[in-house]
Design a protein around this motif. Structure first.
Motif: not given
Length: 61
Positions: A5-20
């Motif tokens: 779950e922590q890895l998924l949250k971290t990856a989702a945060d990273a993807m949001r940053r990538g999208l930005q």
């Protein structure tokens, strides 16, 4: 929170940053991409799919 779950949250945060970054017109030469990609790679290395990351990143919080 489990490790997955922590890895998924971290990856989702990273993807949001990538999208930005993409929305700002940045490409892979932008220094923040060096921060984004390791999180995505770590998540996929433990079996989290790109689809799961995408869904977590694009679901309203």
């Amino acid at each position: 929170m489990s490790t997955r779950e922590q890895l998924l949250k971290t990856a989702a945060d990273a993807m949001r940053r990538g999208l930005q970054l993409n929305a700002q017109g940045a490409d892979e030469s932008h220094p923040d991409y060096a921060k984004v990609m390791p999180a995505l790679h770590a998540a996929t290395a433990v079996g989290i799919t790109d689809t799961e990351i995408w869904q977590a990143a694009t679901t309203p919080q």
